[in-house]
Design a protein around this motif. Sequence first.
Motif, PDB file in Angstrom:
ATOM      1  N   GLY A 364       0.894  -0.922  -0.021  1.00  0.00           N
ATOM      2  CA  GLY A 364      -0.116  -0.306   0.087  1.00  0.00           C
ATOM      3  C   GLY A 364       1.159   1.360  -0.038  1.00  0.00           C
ATOM      4  N   PHE A 365       1.794   1.124  -0.607  1.00  0.00           N
ATOM      5  CA  PHE A 365       2.831   1.967  -0.477  1.00  0.00           C
ATOM      6  C   PHE A 365       3.836   2.206   0.555  1.00  0.00           C
ATOM      7  CE2 PHE A 365      -0.007   2.904  -4.559  1.00  0.00           C
ATOM      8  CZ  PHE A 365       0.832   3.003  -5.159  1.00  0.00           C
ATOM      9  N   ASN A 366       3.486   2.020   1.589  1.00  0.00           N
ATOM     10  CA  ASN A 366       4.071   1.777   2.708  1.00  0.00           C
ATOM     11  C   ASN A 366       5.656   1.509   3.024  1.00  0.00           C
ATOM     12  OD1 ASN A 366       4.666   2.382   5.503  1.00  0.00           O
ATOM     13  ND2 ASN A 366       3.651   0.643   6.442  1.00  0.00           N
ATOM     14  N   GLN A 367       6.622   2.632   3.098  1.00  0.00           N
ATOM     15  CA  GLN A 367       7.908   1.971   3.261  1.00  0.00           C
ATOM     16  C   GLN A 367       8.264   1.778   4.716  1.00  0.00           C
ATOM     17  OE1 GLN A 367       9.730   1.775   0.937  1.00  0.00           O
ATOM     18  NE2 GLN A 367      12.414   2.210   2.366  1.00  0.00           N
ATOM     19  N   ARG A 368       7.286   1.935   5.465  1.00  0.00           N
ATOM     20  CA  ARG A 368       7.654   1.412   6.686  1.00  0.00           C
ATOM     21  C   ARG A 368       7.211  -0.514   6.705  1.00  0.00           C
ATOM     22  NH1 ARG A 368       6.850   6.409   9.390  1.00  0.00           N
ATOM     23  NH2 ARG A 368       8.883   7.894   9.406  1.00  0.00           N
ATOM     24  N   ALA A 369       6.973  -0.661   5.939  1.00  0.00           N
ATOM     25  CA  ALA A 369       6.614  -2.267   5.671  1.00  0.00           C
ATOM     26  C   ALA A 369       7.109  -3.064   5.996  1.00  0.00           C
ATOM     27  CB  ALA A 369       4.937  -2.427   5.181  1.00  0.00           C
ATOM     28  N   VAL A 370       7.568  -4.425   6.771  1.00  0.00           N
ATOM     29  CA  VAL A 370       8.099  -5.187   6.921  1.00  0.00           C
ATOM     30  C   VAL A 370       7.758  -6.933   7.442  1.00  0.00           C
ATOM     31  CG1 VAL A 370      10.311  -6.560   8.120  1.00  0.00           C
ATOM     32  CG2 VAL A 370       9.928  -3.232   7.752  1.00  0.00           C
ATOM     33  N   SER A 371       7.817  -7.228   6.850  1.00  0.00           N
ATOM     34  CA  SER A 371       7.032  -9.148   7.399  1.00  0.00           C
ATOM     35  C   SER A 371       7.721  -9.453   8.010  1.00  0.00           C
ATOM     36  CB  SER A 371       6.625  -9.948   5.558  1.00  0.00           C
ATOM     37  OG  SER A 371       7.945  -9.930   5.087  1.00  0.00           O
ATOM     38  N   PRO A 372       7.115 -10.750   8.051  1.00  0.00           N
ATOM     39  CA  PRO A 372       7.985 -11.642   9.429  1.00  0.00           C
ATOM     40  C   PRO A 372       9.450 -12.066   8.212  1.00  0.00           C
ATOM     41  CG  PRO A 372       6.077 -11.841   9.687  1.00  0.00           C
ATOM     42  CD  PRO A 372       6.055 -11.073   8.499  1.00  0.00           C
ATOM     43  N   ALA A 373       9.079 -12.859   6.929  1.00  0.00           N
ATOM     44  CA  ALA A 373       9.514 -13.129   6.265  1.00  0.00           C
ATOM     45  C   ALA A 373      11.355 -12.347   5.942  1.00  0.00           C
ATOM     46  CB  ALA A 373       9.264 -13.466   5.137  1.00  0.00           C
ATOM     47  N   ASN A 374      11.004 -10.930   6.672  1.00  0.00           N
ATOM     48  CA  ASN A 374      11.996  -9.858   6.681  1.00  0.00           C
ATOM     49  C   ASN A 374      12.072  -8.882   4.983  1.00  0.00           C
ATOM     50  OD1 ASN A 374      14.097  -7.573   7.391  1.00  0.00           O
ATOM     51  ND2 ASN A 374      15.558  -9.611   6.955  1.00  0.00           N
ATOM     52  N   ALA A 375      10.786  -9.537   4.375  1.00  0.00           N
ATOM     53  CA  ALA A 375      10.433  -8.357   3.380  1.00  0.00           C
ATOM     54  C   ALA A 375      10.700  -6.783   3.382  1.00  0.00           C
ATOM     55  CB  ALA A 375       9.131  -8.642   2.641  1.00  0.00           C
ATOM     56  N   ILE A 376      10.975  -6.052   2.797  1.00  0.00           N
ATOM     57  CA  ILE A 376      11.015  -4.743   3.905  1.00  0.00           C
ATOM     58  C   ILE A 376      10.689  -3.531   3.173  1.00  0.00           C
ATOM     59  CG2 ILE A 376      13.284  -2.877   3.973  1.00  0.00           C
ATOM     60  CD1 ILE A 376      14.996  -5.430   4.629  1.00  0.00           C
ATOM     61  N   GLY A 377      10.011  -2.829   3.050  1.00  0.00           N
ATOM     62  CA  GLY A 377       9.703  -1.823   2.067  1.00  0.00           C
ATOM     63  C   GLY A 377       8.324  -1.943   1.613  1.00  0.00           C
ATOM     64  N   THR A 378       8.263  -0.875   0.138  1.00  0.00           N
ATOM     65  CA  THR A 378       7.342  -0.720   0.194  1.00  0.00           C
ATOM     66  C   THR A 378       7.054  -1.651  -1.055  1.00  0.00           C
ATOM     67  OG1 THR A 378       7.294   1.848  -0.187  1.00  0.00           O
ATOM     68  CG2 THR A 378       6.297   0.574  -2.221  1.00  0.00           C
ATOM     69  N   MET A 379       8.643  -2.339  -1.741  1.00  0.00           N
ATOM     70  CA  MET A 379       8.149  -3.603  -2.599  1.00  0.00           C
ATOM     71  C   MET A 379       8.455  -4.841  -2.001  1.00  0.00           C
ATOM     72  SD  MET A 379       7.426  -1.606  -5.236  1.00  0.00           S
ATOM     73  CE  MET A 379       8.004  -2.744  -6.596  1.00  0.00           C
ATOM     74  N   GLN A 380       8.471  -4.697  -0.481  1.00  0.00           N
ATOM     75  CA  GLN A 380       8.316  -5.936   0.398  1.00  0.00           C
ATOM     76  C   GLN A 380       9.299  -7.174  -0.418  1.00  0.00           C
ATOM     77  OE1 GLN A 380       6.172  -7.442   3.305  1.00  0.00           O
ATOM     78  NE2 GLN A 380       7.406  -5.351   2.778  1.00  0.00           N
ATOM     79  N   VAL A 381      10.986  -6.334  -0.905  1.00  0.00           N
ATOM     80  CA  VAL A 381      11.576  -7.216  -1.123  1.00  0.00           C
ATOM     81  C   VAL A 381      12.856  -8.117   0.100  1.00  0.00           C
ATOM     82  CG1 VAL A 381      13.834  -6.888  -2.002  1.00  0.00           C
ATOM     83  CG2 VAL A 381      12.179  -5.533  -3.171  1.00  0.00           C
ATOM     84  N   ILE A 382      12.709  -9.436  -0.039  1.00  0.00           N
ATOM     85  CA  ILE A 382      13.622  -9.928   1.021  1.00  0.00           C
ATOM     86  C   ILE A 382      15.068  -9.689   0.726  1.00  0.00           C
ATOM     87  CG2 ILE A 382      12.393 -11.660   1.519  1.00  0.00           C
ATOM     88  CD1 ILE A 382      13.448 -13.678   0.119  1.00  0.00           C
ATOM     89  N   PRO A 383      16.017  -9.541   1.678  1.00  0.00           N
ATOM     90  CA  PRO A 383      17.476  -9.459   1.341  1.00  0.00           C
ATOM     91  C   PRO A 383      18.101 -10.078   0.188  1.00  0.00           C
ATOM     92  CG  PRO A 383      16.719  -9.097   3.864  1.00  0.00           C
ATOM     93  CD  PRO A 383      15.758 -10.069   3.660  1.00  0.00           C
ATOM     94  N   SER A 384      17.924 -11.563   0.679  1.00  0.00           N
ATOM     95  CA  SER A 384      18.924 -12.356  -1.236  1.00  0.00           C
ATOM     96  C   SER A 384      17.713 -11.718  -1.979  1.00  0.00           C
ATOM     97  CB  SER A 384      18.372 -13.674  -0.956  1.00  0.00           C
ATOM     98  OG  SER A 384      17.019 -13.672  -0.325  1.00  0.00           O
ATOM     99  N   SER A 385      17.087 -11.219  -2.436  1.00  0.00           N
ATOM    100  CA  SER A 385      16.637 -11.188  -3.671  1.00  0.00           C
ATOM    101  C   SER A 385      16.945  -9.522  -3.520  1.00  0.00           C
ATOM    102  CB  SER A 385      14.493 -10.477  -3.268  1.00  0.00           C
ATOM    103  OG  SER A 385      14.304 -12.257  -3.521  1.00  0.00           O
ATOM    104  N   GLY A 386      17.278  -8.903  -2.657  1.00  0.00           N
ATOM    105  CA  GLY A 386      18.220  -7.564  -2.778  1.00  0.00           C
ATOM    106  C   GLY A 386      19.405  -7.427  -3.373  1.00  0.00           C
ATOM    107  N   GLN A 387      20.345  -8.359  -2.790  1.00  0.00           N
ATOM    108  CA  GLN A 387      21.613  -9.287  -3.605  1.00  0.00           C
ATOM    109  C   GLN A 387      21.092  -9.296  -4.964  1.00  0.00           C
ATOM    110  OE1 GLN A 387      24.688  -8.317  -1.698  1.00  0.00           O
ATOM    111  NE2 GLN A 387      24.839  -8.156  -4.327  1.00  0.00           N
ATOM    112  N   TRP A 388      19.883 -10.452  -5.034  1.00  0.00           N
ATOM    113  CA  TRP A 388      20.112 -10.570  -6.465  1.00  0.00           C
ATOM    114  C   TRP A 388      19.614  -8.778  -7.427  1.00  0.00           C
ATOM    115  CZ3 TRP A 388      15.047 -12.312  -9.008  1.00  0.00           C
ATOM    116  CH2 TRP A 388      15.243 -12.057 -10.472  1.00  0.00           C
ATOM    117  N   ALA A 389      18.843  -8.034  -6.787  1.00  0.00           N
ATOM    118  CA  ALA A 389      18.233  -6.588  -7.388  1.00  0.00           C
ATOM    119  C   ALA A 389      20.415  -6.114  -8.242  1.00  0.00           C
ATOM    120  CB  ALA A 389      17.757  -6.446  -6.445  1.00  0.00           C
ATOM    121  N   SER A 390      20.347  -5.655  -6.706  1.00  0.00           N
ATOM    122  CA  SER A 390      21.867  -5.131  -6.790  1.00  0.00           C
ATOM    123  C   SER A 390      23.003  -5.651  -7.551  1.00  0.00           C
ATOM    124  CB  SER A 390      22.967  -5.912  -5.497  1.00  0.00           C
ATOM    125  OG  SER A 390      22.352  -4.534  -4.078  1.00  0.00           O
ATOM    126  N   ASP A 391      22.932  -7.625  -7.712  1.00  0.00           N
ATOM    127  CA  ASP A 391      23.563  -7.217  -8.723  1.00  0.00           C
ATOM    128  C   ASP A 391      23.442  -6.564 -10.417  1.00  0.00           C
ATOM    129  OD1 ASP A 391      25.135  -8.493  -7.478  1.00  0.00           O
ATOM    130  OD2 ASP A 391      24.127 -10.427  -7.570  1.00  0.00           O
TER     131      ASP A 391
END
Length: 461
Positions: A364-391
């Motif tokens: 819902g465009f909420n940058q403070r959202a964090v799920s129990p799976a540690n999906a972070i922010g507006t796009m709900q990206v987990i850290p391992s996927s964040g590393q992929w996106a960085s690559d």
Amino acid sequence: MTTSRSPKQPPKPSLPMIAATTAALPAVVLSSLALAQPAAAQQPARNIPSSLAAAMKAQAAAKAAGTVIPAAVVSTTIPAAFQPAQPAAPAEYTIARGDTVSAIAGRFGLDTGEILKLNNLQANTVIYPGQKLKLSGSAAPAAPAPAAAPAAPAPAGGATYTVKPGDTLGAIAAKHNVALSDVFTWNNLSMRSIIYPGQKIKVGGGDSTPAPAAAPAPAPAAPALAATSAPATGSYTIKAGDTLSAIASRHGVKLSDLLSANKLGMTSIIYPGSKLAIPDGSGQSDPQPAAAAPQPAAAPLVPSSFLGFSYPAAVVSSANENKALLNASPVPSRDEMKNIVADTARRMGVDPSLALAFAFQESGFNQRAVSPANAIGTMQVIPSSGQWASDLVGRKLNLLDPYDNATAGIAIIRQLLATSKDQDTAIAGYYQGQYSVSKYGMYDDTKAYLAAIKAHQKNFG
């Protein structure tokens, strides 16, 4: 929420075949010249350069024989006066929305690779409107920074650091052994600020802890601070979830004294890992600092389960730390976040309505959202996927940063669209994981997610 997946590189587009186009163009130019000067064929030496006359003769012969003049022949025979003018390249160019490095190079007749090398960029580096690109000169040496890193802890005059591609404010602060909050203060920046390669960042501003007389604090507090500003009770390392008022209360000191001793204000942001000087409590001698605080075990910010599935304790703990960081940080409003997602999608070549549909469904465009799976922010990206996106984008992305969060989610969407058999499969891959969808098909909840994304996209479209 996104899951980890093996990155696949999309196929590179084939180079356009331009020889035929180049060959065809001069034929039109030459025929118009021949019409303009009908007598030139008989008297080539009078008004027309011999090279052009030879070309016209060759064209006439080719027309008679039904052949096409090779592009190489034409390009060498047309005088420079008849060739299209190329705008002169400035020494520096300011990127506008919609620009690409290759388009800028083409506009000024330059080589894309040379521009990338000149600015220490890679082919997959993201560029931003307002960023400066060098179009001439020599490449800036980007290597000396690591050698200088240990020597930077807070010179009195205020040292500066030149931002390189891939840098983040947090990494710059860590490299120079200074607090991120100090870097924000010295440079008038915040968590939402964007930094660019070539930008100068102050990484030293003098002493940050002992500040006996520097606070424009209330008059009564100043004399007490002058007498007790030395950290008599030592220092305290901030933990996730801490607040300045709670730390002051726990150590039996006034909040105003704690703020003055550390040159902070009521609106200052604190970060886990940073150290605070704890001043003498003016007679309140810091009894039981540990007995009172752990008593009220506050409810976790992020629950340990979602949709009936419980997550490992380490993942939930990390999610709670990220949630505490986001709660303590300024973030864009939902409307501002919506604009950030749409602008990022346009810049990265993804349909904004599709990116907005994902952002709305995920948080819902909420940058403070964090799920129990540690999906972070507006796009709900987990850290391992964040590393992929960085690559994928060629630089380290910070999922707590609203702009980087949007970039990470949209980079993943773009890659899924490029490597999936159709858009529906790509959408399902964002939720279920690309490999899982290809192996097991879409689960029932994935089908519901797909239907929701398509409905949202229609609304945003």
